[in-house]
Design a protein around this motif. Structure first.
Motif, PDB file in Angstrom:
ATOM      1  N   TYR A   1     -17.603  43.599  11.867  1.00  0.00           N
ATOM      2  CA  TYR A   1     -16.670  44.785  11.799  1.00  0.00           C
ATOM      3  C   TYR A   1     -16.495  45.154  13.317  1.00  0.00           C
ATOM      4  O   TYR A   1     -17.502  45.381  13.948  1.00  0.00           O
ATOM      5  CB  TYR A   1     -17.108  45.971  10.994  1.00  0.00           C
ATOM      6  CG  TYR A   1     -15.978  47.278  10.920  1.00  0.00           C
ATOM      7  CD1 TYR A   1     -14.856  46.875  10.300  1.00  0.00           C
ATOM      8  CD2 TYR A   1     -16.527  48.228  11.448  1.00  0.00           C
ATOM      9  CE1 TYR A   1     -13.935  48.283  10.440  1.00  0.00           C
ATOM     10  CE2 TYR A   1     -15.626  49.447  11.353  1.00  0.00           C
ATOM     11  CZ  TYR A   1     -14.479  49.393  10.843  1.00  0.00           C
ATOM     12  OH  TYR A   1     -13.338  50.479  10.913  1.00  0.00           O
ATOM     13  N   GLY A   2     -15.497  45.189  13.785  1.00  0.00           N
ATOM     14  CA  GLY A   2     -14.923  45.430  15.302  1.00  0.00           C
ATOM     15  C   GLY A   2     -14.670  46.987  15.544  1.00  0.00           C
ATOM     16  O   GLY A   2     -14.142  47.040  16.721  1.00  0.00           O
ATOM     17  N   GLY A   3     -14.689  47.702  14.414  1.00  0.00           N
ATOM     18  CA  GLY A   3     -13.985  49.210  14.610  1.00  0.00           C
ATOM     19  C   GLY A   3     -12.858  49.534  13.784  1.00  0.00           C
ATOM     20  O   GLY A   3     -12.052  48.433  13.414  1.00  0.00           O
ATOM     21  N   PRO A   4     -12.339  50.684  14.114  1.00  0.00           N
ATOM     22  CA  PRO A   4     -11.146  51.041  13.163  1.00  0.00           C
ATOM     23  C   PRO A   4      -9.933  50.800  14.069  1.00  0.00           C
ATOM     24  O   PRO A   4      -8.838  51.233  13.464  1.00  0.00           O
ATOM     25  CB  PRO A   4     -11.575  52.499  13.101  1.00  0.00           C
ATOM     26  CG  PRO A   4     -12.349  53.013  14.315  1.00  0.00           C
ATOM     27  CD  PRO A   4     -13.196  51.893  14.573  1.00  0.00           C
ATOM     28  N   ALA A   5     -10.071  50.306  15.271  1.00  0.00           N
ATOM     29  CA  ALA A   5      -8.862  50.144  15.999  1.00  0.00           C
ATOM     30  C   ALA A   5      -7.707  49.237  15.283  1.00  0.00           C
ATOM     31  O   ALA A   5      -8.053  48.293  14.480  1.00  0.00           O
ATOM     32  CB  ALA A   5      -9.171  49.645  17.163  1.00  0.00           C
ATOM     33  N   THR A   6      -6.465  49.756  15.421  1.00  0.00           N
ATOM     34  CA  THR A   6      -5.158  49.187  14.935  1.00  0.00           C
ATOM     35  C   THR A   6      -4.331  48.923  15.894  1.00  0.00           C
ATOM     36  O   THR A   6      -4.333  49.912  16.973  1.00  0.00           O
ATOM     37  CB  THR A   6      -4.944  49.613  13.573  1.00  0.00           C
ATOM     38  OG1 THR A   6      -4.255  50.802  13.824  1.00  0.00           O
ATOM     39  CG2 THR A   6      -5.837  49.479  12.515  1.00  0.00           C
ATOM     40  N   ALA A   7      -3.298  47.998  15.908  1.00  0.00           N
ATOM     41  CA  ALA A   7      -2.233  48.000  16.710  1.00  0.00           C
ATOM     42  C   ALA A   7      -1.006  47.435  15.904  1.00  0.00           C
ATOM     43  O   ALA A   7      -1.453  46.547  15.186  1.00  0.00           O
ATOM     44  CB  ALA A   7      -2.401  46.866  18.247  1.00  0.00           C
ATOM     45  N   HIS A   8       0.064  47.738  16.444  1.00  0.00           N
ATOM     46  CA  HIS A   8       1.288  47.560  15.706  1.00  0.00           C
ATOM     47  C   HIS A   8       2.412  46.907  16.982  1.00  0.00           C
ATOM     48  O   HIS A   8       2.521  47.739  17.744  1.00  0.00           O
ATOM     49  CB  HIS A   8       1.974  48.346  15.101  1.00  0.00           C
ATOM     50  CG  HIS A   8       3.129  48.085  14.167  1.00  0.00           C
ATOM     51  ND1 HIS A   8       4.151  48.870  13.906  1.00  0.00           N
ATOM     52  CD2 HIS A   8       3.388  46.819  13.870  1.00  0.00           C
ATOM     53  CE1 HIS A   8       5.013  48.268  13.012  1.00  0.00           C
ATOM     54  NE2 HIS A   8       4.788  46.953  13.097  1.00  0.00           N
ATOM     55  N   VAL A   9       2.804  45.817  16.913  1.00  0.00           N
ATOM     56  CA  VAL A   9       3.693  45.059  17.977  1.00  0.00           C
ATOM     57  C   VAL A   9       4.971  44.906  17.556  1.00  0.00           C
ATOM     58  O   VAL A   9       5.067  44.150  16.377  1.00  0.00           O
ATOM     59  CB  VAL A   9       2.953  43.905  18.812  1.00  0.00           C
ATOM     60  CG1 VAL A   9       3.796  43.657  19.911  1.00  0.00           C
ATOM     61  CG2 VAL A   9       1.463  44.347  19.303  1.00  0.00           C
ATOM     62  N   THR A  10       6.012  45.503  18.050  1.00  0.00           N
ATOM     63  CA  THR A  10       7.479  45.045  17.530  1.00  0.00           C
ATOM     64  C   THR A  10       8.212  44.840  18.872  1.00  0.00           C
ATOM     65  O   THR A  10       7.924  45.335  19.993  1.00  0.00           O
ATOM     66  CB  THR A  10       8.066  46.440  16.685  1.00  0.00           C
ATOM     67  OG1 THR A  10       7.893  47.546  17.653  1.00  0.00           O
ATOM     68  CG2 THR A  10       7.112  46.738  15.467  1.00  0.00           C
ATOM     69  N   GLY A  11       9.205  44.391  18.417  1.00  0.00           N
ATOM     70  CA  GLY A  11      10.353  43.998  19.561  1.00  0.00           C
ATOM     71  C   GLY A  11      10.731  42.629  19.475  1.00  0.00           C
ATOM     72  O   GLY A  11      10.997  42.070  18.360  1.00  0.00           O
ATOM     73  N   THR A  12      11.175  42.092  20.534  1.00  0.00           N
ATOM     74  CA  THR A  12      11.665  40.789  20.742  1.00  0.00           C
ATOM     75  C   THR A  12      10.814  39.812  21.713  1.00  0.00           C
ATOM     76  O   THR A  12      10.558  40.435  22.797  1.00  0.00           O
ATOM     77  CB  THR A  12      12.928  40.764  21.199  1.00  0.00           C
ATOM     78  OG1 THR A  12      13.937  41.376  20.454  1.00  0.00           O
ATOM     79  CG2 THR A  12      14.013  39.205  21.292  1.00  0.00           C
ATOM     80  N   TRP A  13      10.558  38.496  21.407  1.00  0.00           N
ATOM     81  CA  TRP A  13       9.756  37.771  22.384  1.00  0.00           C
ATOM     82  C   TRP A  13      10.451  36.455  22.107  1.00  0.00           C
ATOM     83  O   TRP A  13      10.297  35.851  20.845  1.00  0.00           O
ATOM     84  CB  TRP A  13       8.361  37.706  21.906  1.00  0.00           C
ATOM     85  CG  TRP A  13       7.555  36.830  23.140  1.00  0.00           C
ATOM     86  CD1 TRP A  13       7.026  35.682  22.943  1.00  0.00           C
ATOM     87  CD2 TRP A  13       7.174  37.282  24.370  1.00  0.00           C
ATOM     88  NE1 TRP A  13       6.376  35.218  24.160  1.00  0.00           N
ATOM     89  CE2 TRP A  13       6.658  36.209  24.845  1.00  0.00           C
ATOM     90  CE3 TRP A  13       7.409  38.528  24.966  1.00  0.00           C
ATOM     91  CZ2 TRP A  13       6.053  36.433  26.293  1.00  0.00           C
ATOM     92  CZ3 TRP A  13       7.130  38.476  26.365  1.00  0.00           C
ATOM     93  CH2 TRP A  13       6.137  37.590  26.879  1.00  0.00           C
ATOM     94  N   ALA A  14      10.638  35.671  23.249  1.00  0.00           N
ATOM     95  CA  ALA A  14      11.230  34.368  23.395  1.00  0.00           C
ATOM     96  C   ALA A  14      12.359  34.249  22.327  1.00  0.00           C
ATOM     97  O   ALA A  14      12.577  33.267  21.718  1.00  0.00           O
ATOM     98  CB  ALA A  14      10.270  33.547  22.876  1.00  0.00           C
ATOM     99  N   GLY A  15      13.347  35.346  22.410  1.00  0.00           N
ATOM    100  CA  GLY A  15      14.486  35.363  21.504  1.00  0.00           C
ATOM    101  C   GLY A  15      14.250  35.532  19.987  1.00  0.00           C
ATOM    102  O   GLY A  15      15.115  35.540  19.102  1.00  0.00           O
TER     103      GLY A  15
END
Length: 171
Positions: A127-141
């Motif tokens: 278990y690496g901890g409670p951290a979460t991330a959300h990545v949205t947008g546009t990459w390489a079209g």
């Protein structure tokens, strides 16, 4: 891809093109020599006269790449969101060049740079901890809508591959 490896690939292409041309036009050895000289000059000109971004098959649509990164429960302060623009770089991310560089390095032609861990993966039960991330947008079209967590070894490894786009966690 470095310019040296691009030059190597182009040289291989030029050699195969030279072979094809010489097989078609065996009438004169002079013509074959001319093709070799033009191919060699063309490879030098193509590497030195064209910037690397212009020849990249991963070049984004006009306007560059834009990502929004939202990080929660990472410790060391409140939840936060960053804007990141690449090609050209900008935004509110604390390490724009590092974040753009890590996503560039994780981008492969025909592959989703932000793909989740495959369901049939064998992952360590850590278990690496409670951290979460959300990545949205546009990459390489392409549109991006990716979530990250640190719930097991595979997820931790996936998170760590995107540092400094995502914050470095642990020791």
């Amino acid at each position: 891809m470095s310019q040296v490896s691009r030059l190597g690939r182009f040289t291989q292409f030029a050699r195969s093109a030279e072979f094809a041309w010489s097989a078609q036009f065996t009438r004169s050895a002079q013509f074959t020599r001319l093709v070799a000289v033009v191919g060699a000059v063309g490879s030098v000109v193509s590497v030195s006269a064209v910037p690397a971004a212009a020849v990249s098959p991963l070049a984004p649509a006009v306007g560059g790449d834009h990502l929004t990164v939202t990080v929660r429960n990472s410790g060391g302060g409140p939840d936060r969101a960053y804007e990141l623009d690449c090609h050209p770089g900008g935004g509110s991310h604390p390490d724009v060049s590092g974040a753009c560089g890590v996503v560039d390095r994780n981008t492969r032609w025909g592959k989703d740079a932000f793909a989740p861990v495959p369901r049939d993966s064998f992952c360590t039960m850590q278990y690496g901890g409670p951290a979460t991330a959300h990545v949205t947008g546009t990459w390489a079209g392409r549109p991006v809508d990716a979530t990250f967590d640190r719930s097991n070894g595979c997820q931790i490894g996936r998170w760590d591959r995107f540092v400094p786009l995502l914050p470095k966690m642990g020791g």
